[in-house]
Design a protein around this motif. Sequence first.
Motif, PDB file in Angstrom:
ATOM      1  N   ALA A 112       0.826  -1.206   0.000  1.00 15.39           N
ATOM      2  CA  ALA A 112       0.000   0.000   0.000  1.00 15.39           C
ATOM      3  C   ALA A 112       0.865   1.263   0.000  1.00 15.39           C
ATOM      4  CB  ALA A 112      -0.924  -0.008   1.221  1.00 15.39           C
ATOM      5  N   LEU A 113       2.020   1.210   0.666  1.00 17.09           N
ATOM      6  CA  LEU A 113       2.901   2.377   0.730  1.00 17.09           C
ATOM      7  C   LEU A 113       3.424   2.740  -0.655  1.00 17.09           C
ATOM      8  CD1 LEU A 113       4.227   4.386   2.745  1.00 17.09           C
ATOM      9  CD2 LEU A 113       6.217   2.863   2.759  1.00 17.09           C
ATOM     10  N   TYR A 114       3.909   1.745  -1.399  1.00 19.41           N
ATOM     11  CA  TYR A 114       4.451   2.077  -2.717  1.00 19.41           C
ATOM     12  C   TYR A 114       3.339   2.397  -3.715  1.00 19.41           C
ATOM     13  CZ  TYR A 114       3.878  -1.763  -6.127  1.00 19.41           C
ATOM     14  OH  TYR A 114       3.388  -2.627  -7.057  1.00 19.41           O
ATOM     15  N   ARG A 143      -8.422  -8.134  -4.614  1.00 16.34           N
ATOM     16  CA  ARG A 143      -7.105  -8.635  -4.238  1.00 16.34           C
ATOM     17  C   ARG A 143      -7.192 -10.056  -3.706  1.00 16.34           C
ATOM     18  NH1 ARG A 143      -1.959  -6.232  -4.097  1.00 16.34           N
ATOM     19  NH2 ARG A 143      -0.540  -7.923  -3.625  1.00 16.34           N
ATOM     20  N   THR A 144      -8.191 -10.333  -2.885  1.00 13.58           N
ATOM     21  CA  THR A 144      -8.342 -11.680  -2.336  1.00 13.58           C
ATOM     22  C   THR A 144      -8.611 -12.686  -3.448  1.00 13.58           C
ATOM     23  OG1 THR A 144      -9.177 -10.800  -0.237  1.00 13.58           O
ATOM     24  CG2 THR A 144      -9.654 -13.112  -0.718  1.00 13.58           C
ATOM     25  N   ALA A 145      -9.458 -12.324  -4.407  1.00 13.97           N
ATOM     26  CA  ALA A 145      -9.760 -13.222  -5.516  1.00 13.97           C
ATOM     27  C   ALA A 145      -8.510 -13.521  -6.336  1.00 13.97           C
ATOM     28  CB  ALA A 145     -10.839 -12.604  -6.407  1.00 13.97           C
ATOM     29  N   GLY A 173      -5.916  -8.706   0.690  1.00 16.07           N
ATOM     30  CA  GLY A 173      -6.888  -7.733   0.195  1.00 16.07           C
ATOM     31  C   GLY A 173      -7.447  -6.841   1.289  1.00 16.07           C
ATOM     32  N   PRO A 174      -7.976  -7.421   2.360  1.00 24.76           N
ATOM     33  CA  PRO A 174      -8.489  -6.571   3.438  1.00 24.76           C
ATOM     34  C   PRO A 174      -7.432  -5.660   4.054  1.00 24.76           C
ATOM     35  CG  PRO A 174      -9.352  -8.791   3.651  1.00 24.76           C
ATOM     36  CD  PRO A 174      -8.337  -8.839   2.549  1.00 24.76           C
ATOM     37  N   LEU A 175      -6.203  -6.165   4.232  1.00 24.57           N
ATOM     38  CA  LEU A 175      -5.158  -5.327   4.824  1.00 24.57           C
ATOM     39  C   LEU A 175      -4.767  -4.170   3.899  1.00 24.57           C
ATOM     40  CD1 LEU A 175      -2.757  -7.922   6.525  1.00 24.57           C
ATOM     41  CD2 LEU A 175      -4.242  -6.246   7.653  1.00 24.57           C
ATOM     42  N   VAL A 176      -4.606  -4.447   2.614  1.00 22.80           N
ATOM     43  CA  VAL A 176      -4.268  -3.379   1.663  1.00 22.80           C
ATOM     44  C   VAL A 176      -5.379  -2.336   1.635  1.00 22.80           C
ATOM     45  CG1 VAL A 176      -3.896  -2.813  -0.777  1.00 22.80           C
ATOM     46  CG2 VAL A 176      -2.718  -4.762   0.246  1.00 22.80           C
TER      47      VAL A 176
END
Length: 198
Positions: A112-114, A143-145, A173-176
Amino acid sequence: MLQLVVGLLGYGAAVMVMVLSGLGAASWSVLSEGVAKTLGVSFGTATNAVAVAVLLTWIPMRELSGVGTVLNVLVVGWAADLTALVVPVPATLGLRYVYLVVAVVAIAFFDALYLGAQFGSGPRDGLMTGLVRLTRLPVAVVRTAIEVCVATLGWVLGGQVGVGTVLLALVMGPLVSVFLPRLAVRLPDHAPPARRPQ
């Protein structure tokens, strides 16, 4: 630019910490291993082939590349190799799980940072942002898929799947989606919309 470089360095380091845990690699690494075994090529060659194949999916999605796309290819692998030289292999099962948990959270954070630096996605993240834009589904769902599909395909081709692979596929996915809105650099209104996180 500093956010981009720190994000890529951290991402490469986190990927290697996950490998060092011995509890399963990231989904894309599983796919690269499966492709390598299927085609009889090296892991590095398979990784590059997968990256090229993923970049080709950008064409119909009209996803734009940028400095981040190029630096992703150059920096992440170097950071992973450097991390392998300085971070010891965990000696106990408990420490291996510590490595795994730290790596999973760090992979999502640095990803997520980059991405939030808004200099363009790496090949695999461009697939995610393109699909989010086209489907209008949440980042977590897309993302999870992707992670589940890639890990499954890699496993079918002979890649090694572990508990870490499953964990990362389910929570990436949830974390991003939690980190990205907080880390995204706000661009002026005249900036190209394709570079903004969805």
